[in-house]
Enzyme design. Structure first.
Site, short mmCIF file in Angstrom:
data_model
loop_
_atom_site.label_atom_id
_atom_site.label_comp_id
_atom_site.label_asym_id
_atom_site.label_seq_id
_atom_site.Cartn_x
_atom_site.Cartn_y
_atom_site.Cartn_z
N LYS A 249 165.58 83.94 115.30
CA LYS A 249 165.16 82.66 115.95
C LYS A 249 165.36 83.23 117.37
CE LYS A 249 164.84 77.65 115.49
NZ LYS A 249 163.14 77.83 115.39
N TYR B 245 168.29 80.51 119.39
CA TYR B 245 168.27 78.93 119.60
C TYR B 245 168.37 78.48 118.24
CZ TYR B 245 163.24 78.58 118.73
OH TYR B 245 162.09 78.41 118.19
N GLU C 7 153.38 83.39 108.76
CA GLU C 7 153.77 82.14 108.81
C GLU C 7 152.85 81.46 109.87
OE1 GLU C 7 157.60 81.85 110.47
OE2 GLU C 7 157.48 83.70 111.44
N LEU D 128 160.42 83.51 110.03
CA LEU D 128 161.64 83.02 110.30
C LEU D 128 161.87 82.09 108.92
CD1 LEU D 128 163.65 81.98 112.68
CD2 LEU D 128 162.61 79.78 112.58
N HIS E 257 168.73 96.47 131.10
CA HIS E 257 168.58 96.24 129.98
C HIS E 257 169.79 96.33 129.13
CE1 HIS E 257 164.51 96.70 131.61
NE2 HIS E 257 163.73 96.60 130.26
N ARG F 155 171.91 80.16 109.84
CA ARG F 155 170.77 80.90 110.45
C ARG F 155 170.99 81.31 112.09
NH1 ARG F 155 165.05 78.13 110.76
NH2 ARG F 155 165.89 76.84 112.25
N1 PMP Z 1 158.62 79.70 111.70
C1 PMP Z 1 158.75 79.71 113.46
C2 PMP Z 1 158.04 80.91 113.93
C3 PMP Z 1 159.11 78.56 113.72
O1 PMP Z 1 159.29 78.40 115.02
C4 PMP Z 1 159.79 77.47 112.92
C5 PMP Z 1 160.19 76.41 113.93
N2 PMP Z 1 159.72 75.73 114.61
C6 PMP Z 1 159.65 77.62 111.48
C7 PMP Z 1 159.13 78.62 111.15
C8 PMP Z 1 160.23 76.52 110.76
O2 PMP Z 1 161.60 76.60 110.64
P1 PMP Z 1 162.33 75.21 110.34
O3 PMP Z 1 161.93 74.51 108.92
O4 PMP Z 1 163.71 75.65 110.24
O5 PMP Z 1 162.23 74.22 111.52
#
Ligand code: PMP
Length: 290
Positions: free
Chosen positions: A150, A36, A182, A206, A105, A55
């Site tokens: 993602k 997504y 993160e 991410l 799977h 991305r």
């Molecule tokens: N890390 C994770 C796990 C996320 O789900 C997100 C977005 N919700 C981010 C980082 C931030 O990414 P972005 O700046 O592209 O929204």
């Protein structure tokens, strides 16, 4: 409560949400087999669209699905979805799954992806979160080894975020082998002695579009910024800690695990970077930057 949206996009059609139907045998439903994106829209313009689509392409390539649409087709879909909310700030959610197949799977030989998208008004964090900062807790990063994809399979992220909420915090800061990766749904920045530090990209985070923009703005404006591993101890001695995401933008974290970060108030570096970010956003709305 469901957001008030009168139409969604599903597999080539624009429909009221209650008429949009997906098969119970969709691999997104059965396996979480899909990816997504969330794209913010400011002043009627898709913010950092090429970055989000790049991305998306990387996520699709990683799960071995082809992108079902060209950039122009995506723009047409988004523009039609956005029209409902006028020029108010909004976000586009889109997801692509490996489609309907007998439960197995292994991939179906000829997958027909399910493509779903909608636009909704953007809900900014409450004003006091910006002025006071938010609380976070640290916790073990229990996710898999491909957090750079993602993926719609967000069970671990949901468990981690819920854990933070139940401890009265807004975000969980995830730690793998003593190193910060993160947030459950955000990237993390640390400020120490006037320098920004954010964990480097790789399979455990991410690649956030907001993260990249903050790094880009910092470099353009001469703010020292390093992409380096952040040890858990660095969090406790940091002057400032922030989280970044497309919907939360740049939010100061002023308490971690019950202890104040720095002075316990949002710091001067946050004020500076957030002002520069807002300046960039304004220039984008005015069509001065792409
Ligand atoms: N890390 C994770 C796990 C996320 O789900 C997100 C977005 N919700 C981010 C980082 C931030 O990414 P972005 O700046 O592209 O929204």
């Amino acid at each position: 409560m469901m957001p008030t949206i009168s139409q969604v996009y599903l597999d080539g059609k624009f429909l009221p949400p209650e008429q949009a139907r997906v098969s119970v045998f969709d691999r997104g439903f059965i396996f979480g087999d899909g990816v997504y994106e969330v794209i913010p829209v400011f002043g009627g313009r898709l913010f950092r669209l090429p970055h989000h689509l790049a991305r998306l392409d990387a996520s699709l390539a990683a799960i071995r699905l082809r992108n079902p649409h060209t950039t122009e087709e995506w723009k047409t879909i988004f523009t039609r979805l956005m029209a409902e909310h006028g020029t108010s700030d909004q976000s586009i959610y889109l997801q692509i799954t490996r489609g309907v197949a007998p439960r197995d799977h292994a991939f179906p030989p000829y997958p027909v992806p399910t493509v779903f998208a909608y636009a909704q008004p953007l809900k900014y964090p409450p004003a006091e979160q910006l002025t006071q900062g938010v609380t976070a807790v640290t916790t073990t990063d229990i996710r898999w080894q491909r957090c750079d994809i993602k993926a719609i399979a967000l069970l671990a992220n949901a468990l981690l975020r819920q854990q933070a909420i139940e401890q009265g915090a807004v975000e969980a800061i995830l730690v793998r082998d003593g190193v910060v990766t993160e947030g459950a749904a955000s990237n993390i920045f640390v400020v120490k002695n006037g320098r920004l530090i954010t964990p480097p990209k790789g399979p455990f985070i991410l690649p956030g579009i907001t993260r990249d923009l903050v790094v880009e703005i910092a470099r353009t404006k001469g703010v020292p910024c390093d992409e380096l591993p952040v040890k858990i101890e660095t969090l406790s001695s940091a002057d400032e800690v922030w989280l970044t995401s497309s919907t939360k933008e740049i939010l100061p974290i002023t308490r971690i695990d019950g202890r104040p970060v720095g002075t316990g108030k949002p710091g001067s570096m946050h004020a500076r970077m957030f002002a520069l970010y807002k300046e960039y956003k304004q220039a984008f709305i005015q069509g001065k930057v792409e």
